[in-house]
Design an enzyme around this catalytic site. Structure first.
Site, PDB file in Angstrom:
ATOM      1  N   ASP A  39       6.217   1.946   3.504  1.00 58.54           N
ATOM      2  CA  ASP A  39       5.656   1.931   4.628  1.00 58.54           C
ATOM      3  C   ASP A  39       6.025   0.500   5.337  1.00 58.54           C
ATOM      4  OD1 ASP A  39       3.269   0.952   6.289  1.00 58.54           O
ATOM      5  OD2 ASP A  39       2.228   2.817   5.343  1.00 58.54           O
ATOM      6  N   ILE A  40       6.109   0.885   6.883  1.00 60.17           N
ATOM      7  CA  ILE A  40       6.814  -0.088   7.597  1.00 60.17           C
ATOM      8  C   ILE A  40       5.646  -1.319   7.900  1.00 60.17           C
ATOM      9  CG2 ILE A  40       8.100   1.278   9.129  1.00 60.17           C
ATOM     10  CD1 ILE A  40       6.359   1.331  11.071  1.00 60.17           C
ATOM     11  N   ASN A  97      -6.345   9.304   2.869  1.00 58.53           N
ATOM     12  CA  ASN A  97      -7.493   9.153   3.840  1.00 58.53           C
ATOM     13  C   ASN A  97      -7.645  10.530   4.616  1.00 58.53           C
ATOM     14  OD1 ASN A  97      -7.970   6.432   3.405  1.00 58.53           O
ATOM     15  ND2 ASN A  97      -6.221   6.048   4.553  1.00 58.53           N
ATOM     16  N   GLU A 105      -5.022   7.875  10.050  1.00 57.23           N
ATOM     17  CA  GLU A 105      -4.565   7.786  11.476  1.00 57.23           C
ATOM     18  C   GLU A 105      -3.244   8.489  11.576  1.00 57.23           C
ATOM     19  OE1 GLU A 105      -3.370   3.697  11.246  1.00 57.23           O
ATOM     20  OE2 GLU A 105      -5.490   2.835  11.239  1.00 57.23           O
ATOM     21  N   VAL A 106      -2.621   9.169  10.961  1.00 60.91           N
ATOM     22  CA  VAL A 106      -1.584  10.256  11.321  1.00 60.91           C
ATOM     23  C   VAL A 106      -2.069  11.889  10.813  1.00 60.91           C
ATOM     24  CG1 VAL A 106       0.810  10.850  10.872  1.00 60.91           C
ATOM     25  CG2 VAL A 106       0.125   8.436  10.772  1.00 60.91           C
ATOM     26  N   HIS A 110      -0.639  12.261   3.793  1.00 59.62           N
ATOM     27  CA  HIS A 110       0.374  11.341   3.219  1.00 59.62           C
ATOM     28  C   HIS A 110      -0.633  10.765   2.130  1.00 59.62           C
ATOM     29  CE1 HIS A 110      -1.755   9.550   6.591  1.00 59.62           C
ATOM     30  NE2 HIS A 110      -1.495   8.508   6.293  1.00 59.62           N
ATOM     31  N   HIS A 112      -0.555   7.259   0.147  1.00 56.55           N
ATOM     32  CA  HIS A 112      -0.233   5.781  -0.097  1.00 56.55           C
ATOM     33  C   HIS A 112      -0.149   5.629  -1.660  1.00 56.55           C
ATOM     34  CE1 HIS A 112      -1.215   4.675   4.005  1.00 56.55           C
ATOM     35  NE2 HIS A 112      -2.046   5.473   4.065  1.00 56.55           N
TER      36      HIS A 112
END
Length: 126
Positions: A39-40, A97, A105-106, A110, A112
């Site tokens: 993750d950035i 999520n 948010e995306v 995904h 995490h």
């Protein structure tokens, strides 16, 4: 900004661009079903994102519409990433999520993987 997990897939989302090689990432694992990368904006000492290569908005979309082989391949990839990163002991947390209330948010599924410190309670106390 949180997204609507029931919206159609947007192929211009950041993860779709990463999958197409338009945006660089620090890949830690890749196979035919999944891509995993750092993750950035890490929220723990170890923070890896795992995304399916298919176009799925959320866990709900993926679990309802992906073929069994893709579901199995993705879930196995998540476990392999955690094992290969040495996170099984002392432990790690998975988070996916779904939708606005969960602050997705995306608009691409995904997961995490968080590890590297004690992570505290599952949800913030009000």
């Amino acid at each position: 900004m949180p997204i609507d997990a029931t919206a159609p897939y947007d192929d211009q989302n950041i993860f779709a661009k990463i999958l197409r090689g338009e945006i660089p990432n620090k890949t830690v694992y890749e196979d035919e079903y999944a891509l995993a990368f750092h993750d950035i904006n890490p929220q723990a000492p170890h923070h890896i994102l795992v995304i399916p290569k298919g176009a799925y908005v959320s866990w709900d979309d993926f679990s309802a519409n992906a073929p069994e082989t893709e579901i199995a391949g993705f879930i196995r990839a998540v476990g392999k990433v955690a094992r290969e990163a040495g996170l099984v002991e002392p432990g790690y947390r998975l988070l996916a999520n779904v939708g606005m209330d969960a602050h997705q948010e995306v608009p691409h599924l995904h997961v995490h993987i968080f590890a590297g410190r004690k992570l505290g309670p599952m949800l913030a106390q009000d």
